[in-house]
Design a protein around this motif. Structure first.
Motif, PDB file in Angstrom:
ATOM      1  N   LEU A 129      19.250 -13.640   8.142  1.00 28.64           N
ATOM      2  CA  LEU A 129      19.653 -12.142   9.085  1.00 28.64           C
ATOM      3  C   LEU A 129      18.604 -12.984   9.851  1.00 28.64           C
ATOM      4  CD1 LEU A 129      19.123  -9.270   9.174  1.00 28.64           C
ATOM      5  CD2 LEU A 129      17.057  -9.031   8.829  1.00 28.64           C
ATOM      6  N   ASP A 130      19.734 -12.855  11.516  1.00 28.37           N
ATOM      7  CA  ASP A 130      18.973 -13.049  12.949  1.00 28.37           C
ATOM      8  C   ASP A 130      19.045 -14.552  12.303  1.00 28.37           C
ATOM      9  OD1 ASP A 130      19.003 -10.554  13.909  1.00 28.37           O
ATOM     10  OD2 ASP A 130      16.896 -10.120  13.430  1.00 28.37           O
ATOM     11  N   ASN A 131      19.715 -15.039  12.279  1.00 29.33           N
ATOM     12  CA  ASN A 131      20.306 -16.633  11.835  1.00 29.33           C
ATOM     13  C   ASN A 131      18.886 -16.854  11.654  1.00 29.33           C
ATOM     14  OD1 ASN A 131      22.847 -16.923  13.647  1.00 29.33           O
ATOM     15  ND2 ASN A 131      21.292 -16.618  14.784  1.00 29.33           N
ATOM     16  N   LYS A 132      17.802 -16.903  10.646  1.00 29.44           N
ATOM     17  CA  LYS A 132      16.917 -16.982   9.264  1.00 29.44           C
ATOM     18  C   LYS A 132      16.780 -16.721   8.249  1.00 29.44           C
ATOM     19  CE  LYS A 132      14.272 -15.370  12.846  1.00 29.44           C
ATOM     20  NZ  LYS A 132      13.065 -14.860  13.002  1.00 29.44           N
ATOM     21  N   PRO A 133      15.845 -17.512   7.231  1.00 30.29           N
ATOM     22  CA  PRO A 133      16.816 -16.362   5.864  1.00 30.29           C
ATOM     23  C   PRO A 133      15.782 -15.323   5.763  1.00 30.29           C
ATOM     24  CG  PRO A 133      15.545 -19.038   5.500  1.00 30.29           C
ATOM     25  CD  PRO A 133      15.319 -18.369   7.412  1.00 30.29           C
ATOM     26  N   TRP A 134      16.391 -14.420   4.962  1.00 29.40           N
ATOM     27  CA  TRP A 134      15.317 -12.952   4.951  1.00 29.40           C
ATOM     28  C   TRP A 134      15.126 -12.681   4.153  1.00 29.40           C
ATOM     29  CZ3 TRP A 134      18.464  -8.207   2.871  1.00 29.40           C
ATOM     30  CH2 TRP A 134      17.865  -6.927   2.963  1.00 29.40           C
ATOM     31  N   VAL A 135      13.623 -12.236   4.595  1.00 29.39           N
ATOM     32  CA  VAL A 135      12.560 -12.124   3.800  1.00 29.39           C
ATOM     33  C   VAL A 135      11.963 -10.643   3.659  1.00 29.39           C
ATOM     34  CG1 VAL A 135       9.866 -12.946   3.086  1.00 29.39           C
ATOM     35  CG2 VAL A 135      11.707 -15.032   4.236  1.00 29.39           C
ATOM     36  N   ILE A 136      11.742 -10.146   3.014  1.00 27.89           N
ATOM     37  CA  ILE A 136      11.422  -9.256   2.708  1.00 27.89           C
ATOM     38  C   ILE A 136      10.264  -9.156   2.012  1.00 27.89           C
ATOM     39  CG2 ILE A 136      11.751  -6.619   1.072  1.00 27.89           C
ATOM     40  CD1 ILE A 136      14.082  -6.687   0.901  1.00 27.89           C
ATOM     41  N   HIS A 137       8.852  -8.706   2.986  1.00 29.69           N
ATOM     42  CA  HIS A 137       7.348  -8.712   1.974  1.00 29.69           C
ATOM     43  C   HIS A 137       6.736  -7.443   1.845  1.00 29.69           C
ATOM     44  CE1 HIS A 137       6.404 -12.124   4.560  1.00 29.69           C
ATOM     45  NE2 HIS A 137       6.586 -11.335   5.512  1.00 29.69           N
ATOM     46  N   LEU A 138       6.934  -7.602  -0.620  1.00 28.84           N
ATOM     47  CA  LEU A 138       6.935  -6.120  -1.070  1.00 28.84           C
ATOM     48  C   LEU A 138       5.597  -6.436  -1.576  1.00 28.84           C
ATOM     49  CD1 LEU A 138       7.926  -4.206  -2.941  1.00 28.84           C
ATOM     50  CD2 LEU A 138       8.425  -6.108  -4.445  1.00 28.84           C
ATOM     51  N   LEU A 139       4.959  -5.003  -0.754  1.00 32.82           N
ATOM     52  CA  LEU A 139       3.600  -5.009  -1.226  1.00 32.82           C
ATOM     53  C   LEU A 139       3.212  -3.714  -2.145  1.00 32.82           C
ATOM     54  CD1 LEU A 139       0.156  -4.937   0.169  1.00 32.82           C
ATOM     55  CD2 LEU A 139       1.207  -3.148   1.435  1.00 32.82           C
ATOM     56  N   PHE A 194       3.498  -2.714   5.680  1.00 34.18           N
ATOM     57  CA  PHE A 194       4.385  -3.313   5.172  1.00 34.18           C
ATOM     58  C   PHE A 194       5.569  -2.935   5.266  1.00 34.18           C
ATOM     59  CE2 PHE A 194       4.015   1.037   4.408  1.00 34.18           C
ATOM     60  CZ  PHE A 194       5.171   1.246   3.886  1.00 34.18           C
ATOM     61  N   ASP A 195       6.687  -4.165   4.707  1.00 34.22           N
ATOM     62  CA  ASP A 195       7.893  -3.694   4.913  1.00 34.22           C
ATOM     63  C   ASP A 195       8.311  -2.556   4.251  1.00 34.22           C
ATOM     64  OD1 ASP A 195       8.276  -5.779   6.664  1.00 34.22           O
ATOM     65  OD2 ASP A 195       8.776  -7.698   5.388  1.00 34.22           O
ATOM     66  N   VAL A 196       7.967  -3.191   2.757  1.00 31.47           N
ATOM     67  CA  VAL A 196       8.257  -2.485   1.564  1.00 31.47           C
ATOM     68  C   VAL A 196       7.712  -2.382   0.781  1.00 31.47           C
ATOM     69  CG1 VAL A 196      10.124  -2.031  -0.908  1.00 31.47           C
ATOM     70  CG2 VAL A 196      10.665  -2.767   1.872  1.00 31.47           C
ATOM     71  N   VAL A 197       6.965  -0.770   0.024  1.00 32.60           N
ATOM     72  CA  VAL A 197       5.291  -0.937  -0.929  1.00 32.60           C
ATOM     73  C   VAL A 197       6.496  -0.329  -1.858  1.00 32.60           C
ATOM     74  CG1 VAL A 197       5.115   1.206   0.792  1.00 32.60           C
ATOM     75  CG2 VAL A 197       3.190  -0.069  -1.222  1.00 32.60           C
ATOM     76  N   ILE A 198       5.729  -0.725  -3.138  1.00 32.87           N
ATOM     77  CA  ILE A 198       6.000   0.462  -3.942  1.00 32.87           C
ATOM     78  C   ILE A 198       5.088   1.630  -4.745  1.00 32.87           C
ATOM     79  CG2 ILE A 198       6.168   0.216  -6.822  1.00 32.87           C
ATOM     80  CD1 ILE A 198       8.418  -1.044  -5.187  1.00 32.87           C
ATOM     81  N   SER A 199       4.965   2.579  -4.588  1.00 31.42           N
ATOM     82  CA  SER A 199       4.091   3.458  -5.072  1.00 31.42           C
ATOM     83  C   SER A 199       4.683   4.910  -5.279  1.00 31.42           C
ATOM     84  CB  SER A 199       3.839   3.904  -3.273  1.00 31.42           C
ATOM     85  OG  SER A 199       2.933   4.539  -3.300  1.00 31.42           O
ATOM     86  N   GLY A 200       4.195   5.909  -6.019  1.00 32.32           N
ATOM     87  CA  GLY A 200       4.322   6.669  -6.427  1.00 32.32           C
ATOM     88  C   GLY A 200       3.538   8.261  -6.553  1.00 32.32           C
ATOM     89  N   TRP A 201       3.688   9.390  -6.634  1.00 33.43           N
ATOM     90  CA  TRP A 201       3.205  10.622  -6.574  1.00 33.43           C
ATOM     91  C   TRP A 201       3.358  10.957  -7.883  1.00 33.43           C
ATOM     92  CZ3 TRP A 201       7.049  10.287  -2.573  1.00 33.43           C
ATOM     93  CH2 TRP A 201       8.110  11.226  -3.125  1.00 33.43           C
ATOM     94  N   SER A 202       1.955  12.306  -8.165  1.00 30.89           N
ATOM     95  CA  SER A 202       2.181  12.968  -9.099  1.00 30.89           C
ATOM     96  C   SER A 202       1.487  14.589  -9.198  1.00 30.89           C
ATOM     97  CB  SER A 202       1.156  12.355 -10.455  1.00 30.89           C
ATOM     98  OG  SER A 202       0.072  12.007  -9.779  1.00 30.89           O
ATOM     99  N   GLN A 203       2.317  15.383  -9.572  1.00 32.36           N
ATOM    100  CA  GLN A 203       1.307  16.889  -9.284  1.00 32.36           C
ATOM    101  C   GLN A 203       1.623  17.023  -7.795  1.00 32.36           C
ATOM    102  OE1 GLN A 203      -2.347  17.538 -11.486  1.00 32.36           O
ATOM    103  NE2 GLN A 203      -2.568  15.626 -11.213  1.00 32.36           N
ATOM    104  N   ILE A 204       2.731  17.052  -7.645  1.00 34.00           N
ATOM    105  CA  ILE A 204       2.890  17.770  -6.106  1.00 34.00           C
ATOM    106  C   ILE A 204       3.973  18.901  -6.463  1.00 34.00           C
ATOM    107  CG2 ILE A 204       4.766  17.674  -4.564  1.00 34.00           C
ATOM    108  CD1 ILE A 204       2.491  15.237  -4.504  1.00 34.00           C
TER     109      ILE A 204
END
Length: 505
Positions: free
Chosen positions: A367-377, A428-438
């Protein structure tokens, strides 16, 4: 004593029955007295009911407080009164009147009055600190809703326009009048020594070890069946399971799927398996340039085999979820939305079309002439299933040529950095999250997908004026059928744009 294991959403819980207080005059405790020992994964962020909204804090808070109304976030799926005995709304929908139960007492013996309710709501509206996600629900545009205590047992709310979700919007724990005066909302004494109207009260909190609750003899629905609840703080989920097996715990919620069989065959335990109002997913930082084209998000969605993920992480004790709303909302159907079946070949083609290709043959897309790195939190390993989900997602994305760097943070850091401040600059770029009891009220999900100049961006920095307008329009409609049609429009837009990837419940 026989233990209980429960698997909810599908979700495992192990424990003993009889924890709840009496809910009506016909209920009789099967046995009075005793101590229940269970576990939580970390220290709560706070035990201040109008500040903390994380799962660990909520596990304790639900025993300490009551809201005015039920059915909103954290307060079940039954839309009815709690501290409010009755209520009415004017013909024009602008004035709501709530009549409180008489004789309700806080755990310090003082009687609940309308002044306590008004103080709670005003504190949410006026505090210098952000109280997410509650504050947005107490505003109409840039105007805070006005509440007044007509007398000791009557609360009146004055709206500027009708709001069909208002009843559940105000489902927040009620705290005593002036309880937070002179205290810092985040660090004040009330955060560790709260006073509420719930069935239990805090008697000890030893940081990193345990929290002890004792029965509130003044509880207005009747004294709890047991005398004491002890929450042991055990960060690792497998360590919690081991503590249950060795008799150190009596009850455990959300046991890992891999542990199910040993409880199924052990007559010392009762295993309950049930659906749970929850959703786990992938949250993009949509303000990052790399995710602004929806084709990128769609590619990352179909690069994940969600059914295999559930089988791997939850050993099948879960269900692939096809909506950005929980299954508790009236219009949710598993088979209504589709189009994102696992298809790594198509995922690669979508990324190629965007221009994210492996240009130098090293196996990593550029991406943009550089290896595409996703930072996953992710949350730290051992806290729920977040880390396990993260490693699976990481592997799927690597399979289509993406360099994914995985980072973990502890609960308190995640809460403070991601959830307590509404700002664009998110770590963060991307985060693994969630919720309950909305809950079943669709407007409760607006906090995740709407933004405004007054209240700031949402968690994933998703900004769509059409979605904002549709949520606002739905709140003003009194016809339930018409309201649900609007929410289904929102559901369709979100499913196309994928500001987050729903994984499973």
């Amino acid at each position: 004593m026989k233990k209980i294991v429960f698997l909810l959403g599908l979700f495992l819980l192990v424990g003993i029955s009889g924890v709840s207080a009496q809910t009506d005059s016909t209920f009789t405790c099967p046995k009075q007295g005793g101590t229940l020992i269970t576990a939580i994964a970390d220290n709560p962020v706070s035990l201040n009911g109008i500040y903390a909204n994380d799962g660990v804090s909520g596990a304790v808070l639900s025993y300490l407080f009551n809201p005015l109304t039920l059915g909103g976030e954290n307060w079940g799926t039954n839309i009815t009164g709690d501290l409010a005995e009755s209520w009415s709304v004017s013909d024009d929908g602008l004035t709501w009147t709530f009549n409180l139960h008489h004789g309700v007492k806080f755990s310090d013996g003082k009687e609940l009055t309308a002044a306590d309710v008004v103080y709670t709501f005003n504190t949410i509206e006026t505090s210098a600190e952000d109280i997410a996600p509650f504050r947005p629900r107490f505003y109409q545009g840039d105007k805070a809703i006005k509440f007044e205590a007509k007398d000791d047992y009557t609360v009146i709310a004055h709206l500027t326009e009708p709001n069909a979700s208002f009843f559940t919007d105000i489902s927040v724990p009620i705290i005593p009048n002036k309880a937070l005066d002179g205290q810092d909302l985040r660090t004040g004494e009330f955060n560790r020594k709260p006073v509420g109207t719930g069935p239990f009260k805090v008697t000890d909190w030893t940081t990193g070890e345990s929290i002890t609750l004792e029965a509130n003899e003044n509880y207005f629905k009747g004294r709890p069946c047991i005398d004491k609840i002890i929450f042991r703080i055990i960060p690792d989920l497998q360590a919690q399971v081991n503590a249950l097996l060795t008799g150190e715990l009596d009850f455990l919620l959300n046991v890992p799927g891999a542990s199910v069989d040993q409880f199924k065959t052990n007559t010392d335990f009762t295993l309950d398996i049930a659906e749970y109002d929850s959703l786990f997913g992938v949250f993009f930082n949509n303000n990052r340039d790399q995710f602004k084209d929806k084709r990128v998000r769609q590619a990352l969605m179909i690069a994940i085999d969600r059914k295999a993920l559930v089988d791997t992480v939850r050993q099948g004790y879960g269900a692939v979820h096809n909506s950005h709303f929980d299954q508790a909302v009236p219009f949710y159907k598993d088979d209504k939305l589709g189009g994102y079946d696992y298809d790594p070949k198509r995922a690669g083609e979508l990324l190629d079309a965007v221009g994210i290709k492996d240009t130098d043959g090293d196996g990593i897309r550029d991406l943009d002439n550089k290896p595409w790195v996703i930072h996953l939190l992710s949350f730290q390993e051992g806290f729920r299933d977040y880390f396990s989900v993260s490693t699976v997602v990481q592997a799927y994305w690597k399979d289509i040529g993406i360099d994914v760097e995985l980072e973990t943070r502890d609960l308190s850091t995640m809460i403070s950095q991601l959830y307590q401040e509404r700002k664009l600059d998110k770590p963060f770029d991307v985060v693994i999250s969630g919720w309950s009891q909305i809950g079943p009220e669709p407007n409760s999900y607006a906090n995740f997908y709407t933004s405004s100049p007054e209240l700031g961006p949402n968690l994933e920095n998703y900004d769509n004026s059409e979605v904002d307008e549709l949520f606002a329009k739905a709140r003003t409609l009194t016809d339930t059928t018409e309201r649900m049609k609007i929410y289904e429009q929102i559901e369709k837009i979100l499913w196309d744009e994928l500001p987050t990837i729903p994984l499973y419940r």
